[in-house]
Design a protein around this motif. Structure first.
Motif, PDB file in Angstrom:
ATOM      1  N   ILE A 101      29.082  38.080  43.039  1.00  0.00           N
ATOM      2  CA  ILE A 101      29.167  38.624  41.689  1.00  0.00           C
ATOM      3  C   ILE A 101      30.331  37.893  41.031  1.00  0.00           C
ATOM      4  CG2 ILE A 101      29.448  40.689  40.265  1.00  0.00           C
ATOM      5  CD1 ILE A 101      28.434  42.349  42.603  1.00  0.00           C
ATOM      6  N   TYR A 102      29.998  37.017  40.098  1.00  0.00           N
ATOM      7  CA  TYR A 102      30.980  36.079  39.558  1.00  0.00           C
ATOM      8  C   TYR A 102      31.826  36.684  38.435  1.00  0.00           C
ATOM      9  CZ  TYR A 102      28.171  32.630  42.086  1.00  0.00           C
ATOM     10  OH  TYR A 102      27.507  31.933  43.057  1.00  0.00           O
ATOM     11  N   GLU A 103      32.865  35.942  38.076  1.00  0.00           N
ATOM     12  CA  GLU A 103      33.790  36.389  37.026  1.00  0.00           C
ATOM     13  C   GLU A 103      33.050  36.696  35.726  1.00  0.00           C
ATOM     14  OE1 GLU A 103      37.508  34.637  34.322  1.00  0.00           O
ATOM     15  OE2 GLU A 103      36.668  33.447  35.976  1.00  0.00           O
ATOM     16  N   LYS A 104      32.074  35.859  35.376  1.00  0.00           N
ATOM     17  CA  LYS A 104      31.371  36.035  34.108  1.00  0.00           C
ATOM     18  C   LYS A 104      30.680  37.397  34.029  1.00  0.00           C
ATOM     19  CE  LYS A 104      28.226  33.579  30.976  1.00  0.00           C
ATOM     20  NZ  LYS A 104      27.383  32.364  30.811  1.00  0.00           N
ATOM     21  N   GLU A 105      30.317  37.948  35.192  1.00  0.00           N
ATOM     22  CA  GLU A 105      29.620  39.235  35.207  1.00  0.00           C
ATOM     23  C   GLU A 105      30.518  40.353  34.698  1.00  0.00           C
ATOM     24  OE1 GLU A 105      26.241  40.968  35.134  1.00  0.00           O
ATOM     25  OE2 GLU A 105      26.386  38.967  36.030  1.00  0.00           O
ATOM     26  N   SER A 106      31.828  40.250  34.943  1.00  0.00           N
ATOM     27  CA  SER A 106      32.744  41.292  34.472  1.00  0.00           C
ATOM     28  C   SER A 106      32.753  41.359  32.948  1.00  0.00           C
ATOM     29  CB  SER A 106      34.164  41.045  34.994  1.00  0.00           C
ATOM     30  OG  SER A 106      34.633  39.765  34.598  1.00  0.00           O
ATOM     31  N   SER A 107      32.610  40.216  32.291  1.00  0.00           N
ATOM     32  CA  SER A 107      32.523  40.201  30.826  1.00  0.00           C
ATOM     33  C   SER A 107      31.221  40.841  30.361  1.00  0.00           C
ATOM     34  CB  SER A 107      32.622  38.773  30.296  1.00  0.00           C
ATOM     35  OG  SER A 107      33.844  38.174  30.673  1.00  0.00           O
TER      36      SER A 107
ATOM     37  N   ILE B  78      26.563  49.031  40.544  1.00  0.00           N
ATOM     38  CA  ILE B  78      26.968  47.759  41.130  1.00  0.00           C
ATOM     39  C   ILE B  78      26.567  47.782  42.600  1.00  0.00           C
ATOM     40  CG2 ILE B  78      28.860  46.148  41.564  1.00  0.00           C
ATOM     41  CD1 ILE B  78      30.383  47.415  39.270  1.00  0.00           C
ATOM     42  N   TRP B  79      25.539  47.013  42.927  1.00  0.00           N
ATOM     43  CA  TRP B  79      25.037  46.940  44.295  1.00  0.00           C
ATOM     44  C   TRP B  79      25.770  45.830  45.037  1.00  0.00           C
ATOM     45  CZ3 TRP B  79      21.305  43.297  46.604  1.00  0.00           C
ATOM     46  CH2 TRP B  79      20.875  43.706  47.879  1.00  0.00           C
ATOM     47  N   GLN B  80      26.316  46.160  46.185  1.00  0.00           N
ATOM     48  CA  GLN B  80      27.098  45.218  47.003  1.00  0.00           C
ATOM     49  C   GLN B  80      28.365  44.760  46.257  1.00  0.00           C
ATOM     50  OE1 GLN B  80      26.305  44.224  50.161  1.00  0.00           O
ATOM     51  NE2 GLN B  80      24.211  44.995  50.360  1.00  0.00           N
ATOM     52  N   PRO B  81      29.201  45.700  45.788  1.00  0.00           N
ATOM     53  CA  PRO B  81      30.411  45.309  45.039  1.00  0.00           C
ATOM     54  C   PRO B  81      31.391  44.500  45.871  1.00  0.00           C
ATOM     55  CG  PRO B  81      30.499  47.630  45.651  1.00  0.00           C
ATOM     56  CD  PRO B  81      29.109  47.150  45.972  1.00  0.00           C
ATOM     57  N   GLU B  82      31.264  44.567  47.199  1.00  0.00           N
ATOM     58  CA  GLU B  82      32.138  43.764  48.056  1.00  0.00           C
ATOM     59  C   GLU B  82      31.905  42.275  47.886  1.00  0.00           C
ATOM     60  OE1 GLU B  82      28.988  45.707  50.847  1.00  0.00           O
ATOM     61  OE2 GLU B  82      30.021  46.150  48.978  1.00  0.00           O
ATOM     62  N   LYS B  83      30.811  41.900  47.200  1.00  0.00           N
ATOM     63  CA  LYS B  83      30.506  40.493  46.948  1.00  0.00           C
ATOM     64  C   LYS B  83      31.145  39.974  45.654  1.00  0.00           C
ATOM     65  CE  LYS B  83      27.922  39.807  50.582  1.00  0.00           C
ATOM     66  NZ  LYS B  83      28.329  38.856  51.632  1.00  0.00           N
ATOM     67  N   MET B  84      31.918  40.816  44.974  1.00  0.00           N
ATOM     68  CA  MET B  84      32.615  40.337  43.771  1.00  0.00           C
ATOM     69  C   MET B  84      33.691  39.326  44.159  1.00  0.00           C
ATOM     70  SD  MET B  84      33.195  43.762  41.425  1.00  0.00           S
ATOM     71  CE  MET B  84      33.999  44.671  42.739  1.00  0.00           C
ATOM     72  N   ASN B  85      33.817  38.262  43.363  1.00  0.00           N
ATOM     73  CA  ASN B  85      34.951  37.375  43.619  1.00  0.00           C
ATOM     74  C   ASN B  85      36.229  38.045  43.095  1.00  0.00           C
ATOM     75  OD1 ASN B  85      35.148  36.890  40.835  1.00  0.00           O
ATOM     76  ND2 ASN B  85      34.194  34.878  40.945  1.00  0.00           N
TER      77      ASN B  85
ATOM     78  N   LEU C 215      36.580  45.976  49.647  1.00  0.00           N
ATOM     79  CA  LEU C 215      36.952  46.160  48.247  1.00  0.00           C
ATOM     80  C   LEU C 215      38.467  46.266  48.110  1.00  0.00           C
ATOM     81  CD1 LEU C 215      34.254  48.792  47.228  1.00  0.00           C
ATOM     82  CD2 LEU C 215      34.395  46.449  46.388  1.00  0.00           C
ATOM     83  N   LEU C 216      38.965  45.959  46.929  1.00  0.00           N
ATOM     84  CA  LEU C 216      40.392  46.117  46.668  1.00  0.00           C
ATOM     85  C   LEU C 216      40.799  47.568  46.894  1.00  0.00           C
ATOM     86  CD1 LEU C 216      40.812  44.081  43.332  1.00  0.00           C
ATOM     87  CD2 LEU C 216      41.425  43.341  45.641  1.00  0.00           C
ATOM     88  N   SER C 217      41.948  47.762  47.536  1.00  0.00           N
ATOM     89  CA  SER C 217      42.419  49.133  47.780  1.00  0.00           C
ATOM     90  C   SER C 217      42.642  49.878  46.471  1.00  0.00           C
ATOM     91  CB  SER C 217      43.703  49.102  48.605  1.00  0.00           C
ATOM     92  OG  SER C 217      44.722  48.367  47.929  1.00  0.00           O
TER      93      SER C 217
ATOM     94  N   ALA D 200      24.544  45.400  38.332  1.00  0.00           N
ATOM     95  CA  ALA D 200      25.209  44.155  38.725  1.00  0.00           C
ATOM     96  C   ALA D 200      24.986  43.991  40.222  1.00  0.00           C
ATOM     97  CB  ALA D 200      26.697  44.206  38.412  1.00  0.00           C
ATOM     98  N   PHE D 201      24.778  42.763  40.671  1.00  0.00           N
ATOM     99  CA  PHE D 201      24.431  42.502  42.068  1.00  0.00           C
ATOM    100  C   PHE D 201      24.722  41.038  42.375  1.00  0.00           C
ATOM    101  CE2 PHE D 201      20.787  42.914  39.182  1.00  0.00           C
ATOM    102  CZ  PHE D 201      20.368  41.594  39.085  1.00  0.00           C
ATOM    103  N   PRO D 202      24.791  40.675  43.655  1.00  0.00           N
ATOM    104  CA  PRO D 202      25.091  39.272  44.000  1.00  0.00           C
ATOM    105  C   PRO D 202      23.969  38.340  43.547  1.00  0.00           C
ATOM    106  CG  PRO D 202      25.384  40.722  45.895  1.00  0.00           C
ATOM    107  CD  PRO D 202      24.696  41.520  44.852  1.00  0.00           C
ATOM    108  N   ILE D 203      24.357  37.199  43.017  1.00  0.00           N
ATOM    109  CA  ILE D 203      23.397  36.165  42.629  1.00  0.00           C
ATOM    110  C   ILE D 203      23.931  34.813  43.099  1.00  0.00           C
ATOM    111  CG2 ILE D 203      22.610  37.434  40.586  1.00  0.00           C
ATOM    112  CD1 ILE D 203      24.323  35.466  38.889  1.00  0.00           C
ATOM    113  N   VAL D 204      23.087  33.822  43.014  1.00  0.00           N
ATOM    114  CA  VAL D 204      23.496  32.438  43.236  1.00  0.00           C
ATOM    115  C   VAL D 204      23.192  31.682  41.957  1.00  0.00           C
ATOM    116  CG1 VAL D 204      23.060  30.314  44.524  1.00  0.00           C
ATOM    117  CG2 VAL D 204      23.087  32.516  45.714  1.00  0.00           C
ATOM    118  N   LYS D 205      24.195  31.076  41.375  1.00  0.00           N
ATOM    119  CA  LYS D 205      24.002  30.371  40.110  1.00  0.00           C
ATOM    120  C   LYS D 205      23.005  29.221  40.279  1.00  0.00           C
ATOM    121  CE  LYS D 205      28.628  31.280  38.194  1.00  0.00           C
ATOM    122  NZ  LYS D 205      29.880  30.657  37.732  1.00  0.00           N
TER     123      LYS D 205
END
Length: 399
Positions: free
Chosen positions: A142-148, A168-175, A205-207, A95-100
């Motif tokens: 990394i959008y919500e749909k990726e978690s599914s 997961i590359w660059q997980p800090e980019k998750m919404n 990232l979330l604590s 999983a990695f950052p993308i632009v839709k």
């Protein structure tokens, strides 16, 4: 450029521990966890860009999956290793950052491009990735749909009764929604599943996520390791490699970019020189008419920097570069060359400019650049941000 990419493809087609530059302590730590059967359900590999975090994650996953691994490495020749060489093993997921775009809205839609970048470039930045996607002017996520998608993939039966690995590359980019759903997965992970989070900014990232992963900080590379890799890969001779390794300050990615005489790096230098010269010159002009004309010129600079074609990632990259050059110019005044991390062109500019970066203004200049970087990252109005930065520098460089 084509020849260089072909060369890189040969170099990076294997993601074994032995192919990774330096990081011997981390390699041994990862190997030992497999040999002792102490596999955490989630591990965070964090550190600066260009130190080999993603490479370590892939090599670790391959070592875990290889049925014929040795004490030092995966065998590299079994069917599993051959699939890993192409990043196509069915139990290896990314999983990695993308632009839709019309091309897709989940990572799998961009997986072929991601494989190509990893295998061809080896060490690459987020900016390199966006450039490969053709979306330099946008910021990925990394959008919500990726978690599914992550849940779906990890719910499948393992191909070889081994571990399913999610890198997961660059997980800090998750919404926020995706991050919260990942948290639930980390709290109750599927059996025989390994999450490998590869991050440059783990503090974002979330604590609660940070508390559920095993932390592995990947240190900066030594100058000797970087120089040796540049020589081995034919990117520089021994003397030039030593200079580049010193400037790179622990990042092979930076050294590689310098060795390739990156157009982006040259453009950042030109933009920095233009900004500083214009800001200083305006501060010296007394005639109101001439000052107004000069202000128009510096406004044109700020408008060019704020152009949508530049993109926010490149704008942030420039501001980070400018901060580094301000530090280097301040240090230049100490007259200890071994403490400076600059190219010859940068040093030549600093020889004349460095006196204007001093104890009276350096902290304020750095604060303004840092503030501008934060504002750009928060999608602030780039035209206002860059022009205000110019005006601040006109005042500060007079101190």
């Amino acid at each position: 450029m084509q020849n260089f990419l072909y060369f890189c493809r040969v170099i990076w087609s294997n993601m074994l521990f032995k192919d990774i530059i330096g990081q011997e302590r981390i390699k041994q730590q990862l190997r030992q966890s497999v040999q002792d059967g102490r596999i955490p359900h989630a591990r965070l590999l964090c550190g600066a860009a260009g130190v080999g975090k993603l490479q370590l994650a892939i090599a670790y996953a391959q070592y875990l999956a290889c049925a014929h691994r040795t004490a030092e490495d995966a065998c590299g020749v079994c069917p599993t290793c051959l699939q890993y060489q192409k990043l196509q093993h069915p139990d290896l997921h990314f999983a990695f950052p993308i632009v839709k775009t019309d091309a897709g809205d989940v990572c799998d839609d961009f997986m072929d491009t991601f494989r190509e970048v990893v295998l061809q470039q080896g060490y690459f930045s987020l900016d390199d990735w966006y450039r490969a996607l053709g979306v330099e002017t946008k910021q990925g996520m990394i959008y919500e749909k990726e978690s599914s998608e992550i849940l779906r993939k990890l719910s499948l039966k393992s191909f070889g009764d081994g571990y399913k690995v999610m890198i997961i590359w660059q997980p800090e980019k998750m919404n926020a929604t995706c991050a919260n759903k990942l948290l639930k997965l980390l709290e109750e992970p599927p059996q025989q599943t390994l999450f490998l989070l590869v991050s440059e900014q783990p503090e974002q990232l979330l604590s609660t996520i940070l508390s559920r992963v095993q932390h592995t900080r990947v240190p900066l590379l030594s100058e000797q390791e970087i120089a040796g890799a540049l020589v081995a890969r034919g990117l520089a001779d021994a003397t030039h490699a030593a200079d580049l390794a010193h400037i790179a300050n622990g990042s092979y990615l930076v050294a590689q970019q310098l060795a390739q005489a990156s157009e982006d790096t040259q453009q950042r230098f030109n933009d920095f020189v233009s900004l500083m010269r214009d800001a200083y010159t305006i501060g010296q002009i007394k005639d109101p008419v001439k000052k107004f004309e000069s202000l128009k010129h510096i406004r044109e600079w700020s408008m060019a920097m704020a152009d949508a074609k530049v993109g926010r990632e490149r704008q942030k990259a420039f501001l980070q570069y400018a901060q580094r050059q301000v530090r280097e110019n301040y240090i230049y005044n100490l007259h200890h060359p071994e403490m400076n991390y600059q190219t010859e062109e940068e040093r030549n500019f600093s020889a004349k400019f460095s006196p204007y970066i001093n104890a009276g203004n350096v902290e304020q200049i750095m604060a303004q650049l840092d503030l501008a970087e934060q504002q750009i990252g928060q999608n602030g109005n780039a035209k206002i941000i860059f022009f205000d930065l110019c005006l601040q520098f006109i005042v500060l460089l007079k101190k």
